[in-house]
Write a protein that holds these residues in place. Sequence first.
Motif, PDB file in Angstrom:
ATOM      1  N   SER A  58      28.751  55.581  29.794  1.00  0.00           N
ATOM      2  CA  SER A  58      29.588  56.693  30.239  1.00  0.00           C
ATOM      3  C   SER A  58      30.907  56.192  30.802  1.00  0.00           C
ATOM      4  CB  SER A  58      28.860  57.505  31.320  1.00  0.00           C
ATOM      5  OG  SER A  58      27.688  58.101  30.823  1.00  0.00           O
ATOM      6  N   THR A  59      31.958  56.971  30.610  1.00  0.00           N
ATOM      7  CA  THR A  59      33.266  56.621  31.157  1.00  0.00           C
ATOM      8  C   THR A  59      33.273  56.893  32.657  1.00  0.00           C
ATOM      9  OG1 THR A  59      34.179  58.840  30.851  1.00  0.00           O
ATOM     10  CG2 THR A  59      34.362  57.299  28.992  1.00  0.00           C
ATOM     11  N   ASN A  60      34.280  56.372  33.339  1.00  0.00           N
ATOM     12  CA  ASN A  60      34.391  56.616  34.776  1.00  0.00           C
ATOM     13  C   ASN A  60      34.501  58.111  35.065  1.00  0.00           C
ATOM     14  OD1 ASN A  60      34.311  53.891  35.125  1.00  0.00           O
ATOM     15  ND2 ASN A  60      36.394  53.667  35.897  1.00  0.00           N
ATOM     16  N   ALA A  61      35.242  58.828  34.221  1.00  0.00           N
ATOM     17  CA  ALA A  61      35.405  60.271  34.417  1.00  0.00           C
ATOM     18  C   ALA A  61      34.067  60.986  34.259  1.00  0.00           C
ATOM     19  CB  ALA A  61      36.423  60.827  33.420  1.00  0.00           C
ATOM     20  N   GLU A  62      33.283  60.576  33.273  1.00  0.00           N
ATOM     21  CA  GLU A  62      31.964  61.186  33.053  1.00  0.00           C
ATOM     22  C   GLU A  62      31.025  60.879  34.217  1.00  0.00           C
ATOM     23  OE1 GLU A  62      31.898  61.114  28.144  1.00  0.00           O
ATOM     24  OE2 GLU A  62      31.187  59.367  29.293  1.00  0.00           O
ATOM     25  N   LEU A  63      31.071  59.637  34.693  1.00  0.00           N
ATOM     26  CA  LEU A  63      30.242  59.258  35.831  1.00  0.00           C
ATOM     27  C   LEU A  63      30.639  60.039  37.078  1.00  0.00           C
ATOM     28  CD1 LEU A  63      30.166  55.373  35.345  1.00  0.00           C
ATOM     29  CD2 LEU A  63      28.240  56.944  35.064  1.00  0.00           C
ATOM     30  N   ALA A  64      31.942  60.193  37.283  1.00  0.00           N
ATOM     31  CA  ALA A  64      32.435  60.909  38.453  1.00  0.00           C
ATOM     32  C   ALA A  64      31.929  62.345  38.450  1.00  0.00           C
ATOM     33  CB  ALA A  64      33.964  60.882  38.471  1.00  0.00           C
ATOM     34  N   LYS A  65      31.963  62.984  37.287  1.00  0.00           N
ATOM     35  CA  LYS A  65      31.496  64.364  37.179  1.00  0.00           C
ATOM     36  C   LYS A  65      29.991  64.453  37.431  1.00  0.00           C
ATOM     37  CE  LYS A  65      31.530  68.366  34.078  1.00  0.00           C
ATOM     38  NZ  LYS A  65      31.947  68.885  32.745  1.00  0.00           N
ATOM     39  N   ALA A  66      29.243  63.538  36.845  1.00  0.00           N
ATOM     40  CA  ALA A  66      27.777  63.573  36.967  1.00  0.00           C
ATOM     41  C   ALA A  66      27.318  63.256  38.388  1.00  0.00           C
ATOM     42  CB  ALA A  66      27.149  62.589  35.987  1.00  0.00           C
ATOM     43  N   LEU A  67      28.031  62.352  39.056  1.00  0.00           N
ATOM     44  CA  LEU A  67      27.624  61.913  40.397  1.00  0.00           C
ATOM     45  C   LEU A  67      28.371  62.623  41.526  1.00  0.00           C
ATOM     46  CD1 LEU A  67      27.468  58.082  39.645  1.00  0.00           C
ATOM     47  CD2 LEU A  67      25.549  59.678  39.795  1.00  0.00           C
ATOM     48  N   HIS A  68      29.276  63.552  41.154  1.00  0.00           N
ATOM     49  CA  HIS A  68      30.058  64.312  42.134  1.00  0.00           C
ATOM     50  C   HIS A  68      30.892  63.388  43.014  1.00  0.00           C
ATOM     51  CE1 HIS A  68      27.656  67.733  40.880  1.00  0.00           C
ATOM     52  NE2 HIS A  68      26.553  67.061  41.166  1.00  0.00           N
ATOM     53  N   LEU A  69      31.563  62.444  42.340  1.00  0.00           N
ATOM     54  CA  LEU A  69      32.464  61.515  43.013  1.00  0.00           C
ATOM     55  C   LEU A  69      33.813  61.562  42.321  1.00  0.00           C
ATOM     56  CD1 LEU A  69      30.057  58.435  43.226  1.00  0.00           C
ATOM     57  CD2 LEU A  69      30.669  59.948  45.132  1.00  0.00           C
ATOM     58  N   SER A  70      34.817  60.992  42.956  1.00  0.00           N
ATOM     59  CA  SER A  70      36.118  60.908  42.303  1.00  0.00           C
ATOM     60  C   SER A  70      36.119  59.712  41.351  1.00  0.00           C
ATOM     61  CB  SER A  70      37.228  60.735  43.340  1.00  0.00           C
ATOM     62  OG  SER A  70      37.169  59.435  43.919  1.00  0.00           O
ATOM     63  N   PRO A  71      36.932  59.758  40.280  1.00  0.00           N
ATOM     64  CA  PRO A  71      37.002  58.619  39.355  1.00  0.00           C
ATOM     65  C   PRO A  71      37.373  57.322  40.067  1.00  0.00           C
ATOM     66  CG  PRO A  71      38.004  60.537  38.360  1.00  0.00           C
ATOM     67  CD  PRO A  71      37.723  60.907  39.796  1.00  0.00           C
ATOM     68  N   GLY A  72      38.245  57.414  41.070  1.00  0.00           N
ATOM     69  CA  GLY A  72      38.640  56.222  41.812  1.00  0.00           C
ATOM     70  C   GLY A  72      37.482  55.617  42.593  1.00  0.00           C
ATOM     71  N   THR A  73      36.652  56.488  43.171  1.00  0.00           N
ATOM     72  CA  THR A  73      35.494  56.010  43.918  1.00  0.00           C
ATOM     73  C   THR A  73      34.499  55.338  42.986  1.00  0.00           C
ATOM     74  OG1 THR A  73      35.731  57.751  45.583  1.00  0.00           O
ATOM     75  CG2 THR A  73      33.584  56.696  45.414  1.00  0.00           C
ATOM     76  N   VAL A  74      34.285  55.933  41.824  1.00  0.00           N
ATOM     77  CA  VAL A  74      33.396  55.341  40.825  1.00  0.00           C
ATOM     78  C   VAL A  74      33.907  53.968  40.421  1.00  0.00           C
ATOM     79  CG1 VAL A  74      32.611  55.502  38.429  1.00  0.00           C
ATOM     80  CG2 VAL A  74      32.476  57.495  39.926  1.00  0.00           C
ATOM     81  N   ARG A  75      35.208  53.885  40.166  1.00  0.00           N
ATOM     82  CA  ARG A  75      35.812  52.613  39.776  1.00  0.00           C
ATOM     83  C   ARG A  75      35.620  51.548  40.848  1.00  0.00           C
ATOM     84  NH1 ARG A  75      40.238  54.577  38.563  1.00  0.00           N
ATOM     85  NH2 ARG A  75      41.350  54.247  40.530  1.00  0.00           N
ATOM     86  N   ASN A  76      35.773  51.939  42.108  1.00  0.00           N
ATOM     87  CA  ASN A  76      35.606  50.988  43.204  1.00  0.00           C
ATOM     88  C   ASN A  76      34.160  50.498  43.312  1.00  0.00           C
ATOM     89  OD1 ASN A  76      38.302  51.169  43.910  1.00  0.00           O
ATOM     90  ND2 ASN A  76      37.956  52.753  45.455  1.00  0.00           N
ATOM     91  N   TYR A  77      33.211  51.427  43.181  1.00  0.00           N
ATOM     92  CA  TYR A  77      31.796  51.036  43.256  1.00  0.00           C
ATOM     93  C   TYR A  77      31.439  50.083  42.122  1.00  0.00           C
ATOM     94  CZ  TYR A  77      30.514  54.419  46.902  1.00  0.00           C
ATOM     95  OH  TYR A  77      30.386  55.103  48.087  1.00  0.00           O
ATOM     96  N   LEU A  78      31.912  50.393  40.922  1.00  0.00           N
ATOM     97  CA  LEU A  78      31.614  49.533  39.778  1.00  0.00           C
ATOM     98  C   LEU A  78      32.257  48.160  39.939  1.00  0.00           C
ATOM     99  CD1 LEU A  78      31.966  52.000  36.765  1.00  0.00           C
ATOM    100  CD2 LEU A  78      29.868  50.924  37.607  1.00  0.00           C
ATOM    101  N   SER A  79      33.475  48.132  40.420  1.00  0.00           N
ATOM    102  CA  SER A  79      34.177  46.866  40.624  1.00  0.00           C
ATOM    103  C   SER A  79      33.432  45.993  41.633  1.00  0.00           C
ATOM    104  CB  SER A  79      35.604  47.132  41.111  1.00  0.00           C
ATOM    105  OG  SER A  79      36.274  45.917  41.390  1.00  0.00           O
ATOM    106  N   THR A  80      32.980  46.616  42.715  1.00  0.00           N
ATOM    107  CA  THR A  80      32.242  45.865  43.740  1.00  0.00           C
ATOM    108  C   THR A  80      30.912  45.360  43.190  1.00  0.00           C
ATOM    109  OG1 THR A  80      33.239  47.235  45.463  1.00  0.00           O
ATOM    110  CG2 THR A  80      31.288  45.966  46.061  1.00  0.00           C
TER     111      THR A  80
END
Length: 210
Positions: free
Chosen positions: A165-187
Amino acid sequence: MTGAQTGNAAIRVLLAEDQSMVREALAALLGLEDDIEVVEQVARGDEVVAAALRTPVDVALLDIEMPGMTGLDAAGLLRRQVPGLKVVILTTFGRPGYLRRAMESGADAFLVKDAPAAQLADAVRRVLRGERVIDPMLAAAALAEGANPLTDRERAVLAASADGSTNAELAKALHLSPGTVRNYLSTAIQKTGARNRAEAVRIARDKGWL
């Protein structure tokens, strides 16, 4: 409500395993023991609690990887909804991270499926006596491996990304912002020492962190 296992009464067991041949083999082996009776069998993790509430049991034997819910999550629910029930986690994969998560979920024992049948039966008896039973090789490996470095949120986001899933898709599914998803994945990628998210997922799974 758990069964009242007193005197010479057989130990009543709930067996949760999604592979029918493995489940039937385990049930047959345990059935050979004079003091153990498999009274409930389910093939899905999300059926475990209902089965334990439906039929009084003393010990639940749970596979980790099942459809609907993992055995680790089911163990946590059993702890809250059926207090007093003893839980034995069984797994094909002897991953140190699984052991740590099993203990955190409140499991009383952790064994690999290729352990001798006599060892499994002995573990059932021992947990009912209040003992904690852990495969010694897994215990040593878990100590050497150290704790899971991923936070609950990092683990959730990384696990959700496994399907590509893309960051945008993950953000929608997890009710997070795309930036937050990106940060979690990066960490998560940094903590696993991976080069990308796919490799991070593989490493985390191999270690039992997901």
